[in-house]
Design an enzyme around this catalytic site. Sequence first.
Site, PDB file in Angstrom:
ATOM      1  CG  ASP B  73     -35.786  16.753 -36.357  1.00  0.00           C
ATOM      2  OD1 ASP B  73     -35.275  15.802 -36.781  1.00  0.00           O
ATOM      3  OD2 ASP B  73     -36.919  16.858 -36.884  1.00  0.00           O
ATOM      4  CD  GLU B 126     -37.922  11.332 -39.010  1.00  0.00           C
ATOM      5  OE1 GLU B 126     -38.896  10.454 -39.200  1.00  0.00           O
ATOM      6  OE2 GLU B 126     -38.382  11.949 -37.812  1.00  0.00           O
ATOM      7  CD  GLU B 127     -40.115  13.449 -34.971  1.00  0.00           C
ATOM      8  OE1 GLU B 127     -41.402  13.257 -35.589  1.00  0.00           O
ATOM      9  OE2 GLU B 127     -39.433  12.672 -34.630  1.00  0.00           O
ATOM     10  CD  GLU B 149     -36.876   7.098 -36.582  1.00  0.00           C
ATOM     11  OE1 GLU B 149     -37.229   7.134 -35.299  1.00  0.00           O
ATOM     12  OE2 GLU B 149     -36.999   8.005 -37.449  1.00  0.00           O
ATOM     13  CG  HIS B 327     -43.652  11.833 -31.189  1.00  0.00           C
ATOM     14  ND1 HIS B 327     -44.439  12.187 -32.544  1.00  0.00           N
ATOM     15  CD2 HIS B 327     -42.550  11.704 -31.552  1.00  0.00           C
ATOM     16  CE1 HIS B 327     -43.878  12.081 -33.476  1.00  0.00           C
ATOM     17  NE2 HIS B 327     -42.287  11.795 -32.987  1.00  0.00           N
TER      18      HIS B 327
END
Lengths: 56, 365
Positions: B73, B126-127, B149, B327
């Site tokens: 995600d 996860e977000e 990550e 992001h």
Amino acid sequence: MMSTHCPECEALIEVNEEVQLGEILVCPDCGVDLEVTALEPFTLELAPMEAEDWGE
Amino acid sequence: MEGEGILQATRLTTLVGLLERYSPTGNEAEAVAWLVGRMRALGFTGARVDEIGNAVGWMGAGPYQVLLLGHIDTVPGEIPLRLEAGRLYARGAVDAKGPLAAFVDAVAQVGEMPGVQWVVIGAVGEEGDSRGARFLLPHYRPQMLIIGEPSGWERLTLGYKGSAWVQVTARRTLAHTAALAESACEAAVAFWERLKQAVLTFNQGRSGIFDQLLATLRQMHSDSNGFEERAQLQIGLRLPPGLERPELEALLTAAANGDTWLIEDFIPAYRAEKNTPLVRAFLAAIRAQGGRPSFTLKSGTSDMNLAAPAWGCPTLAYGPGDSSLDHTPYEHIEVEEYLKAVEVLSHALRGLASIFNDHSGNNFA
């Protein structure tokens, strides 16, 4: 036994044959972290420092 | 590798396929189904969608298990896939489809190795609330854990700060503004000021960001029913290692001065041990690719915070990409860096397989 010198303070560092590539040792004299970067010949370099970073 | 033909390059099929399928938290199903099919096509022993919606692929039979846990995600905000000067721009390019695709391609490249099972998971949520990773905790017990990550291809992430969300509520009986009584809004602001002071005190002598407590005021709201007024604050906290829930509760109680607070979410920090066979394998792999390895500690939080303490095995996070792009509207990944990371992962996995075969019976912790 294998031996070399600390790249930071020149202290003699001796290890047994079971030491592993990538293992992180602490210099008994100056306390710096050292990474085993080769086994033949036995080579130590200053281990990577821990930096801080924003994000995930 | 330059030019538009890059998008058709076989070595980028997994990455491009994931980036083409926009999958913000809660809408991961299409990307998950595609990734499961991709892992089957690459020769994984098996692949499926698990009960919570994670994409799971496995290669080999074990008994030792290395779990490569990425997330599929992304944060919302679609960035159409485009190639510019060797960079792929798309939502999730670094956080964290690049690392997840690299896991899949590396495992496919390494293939089955005796005694080891590689498990690649593209977790959902996860977000958000990390529901994908939380589901995994009782179902797996790997010997080693690699979190997907972005760290940059030469760096290993050893730790993540923890996080907490706190809601503060101050209530006061309505009074005439000429009465000089403290309003609910003033009480809430006073709470925030006392908490900031407590954080400053806590951080005295702590020089690094990773070891400090960080507080940010995220939202403010007030309303009234004609008799009582209410002011609410949403406070985000980034937690250093060692700060447990009771200590945070004590800080909040001291700041509250009678007003109420509620910890809505609490995830402790995690810092992995660096002198492990897992870290050694990656140090050697990065050097073998001509890199100079380094370690990093992140101010954010990842699924490492949940999975690593639950499984108690050697852990690190690794993946191509610049996490400062997480992001952001500029999210992109360098194609060459992606390919380097796949090679580092492949080298490291082969190194781990030889460690398992040399030391069968050890717990590797």
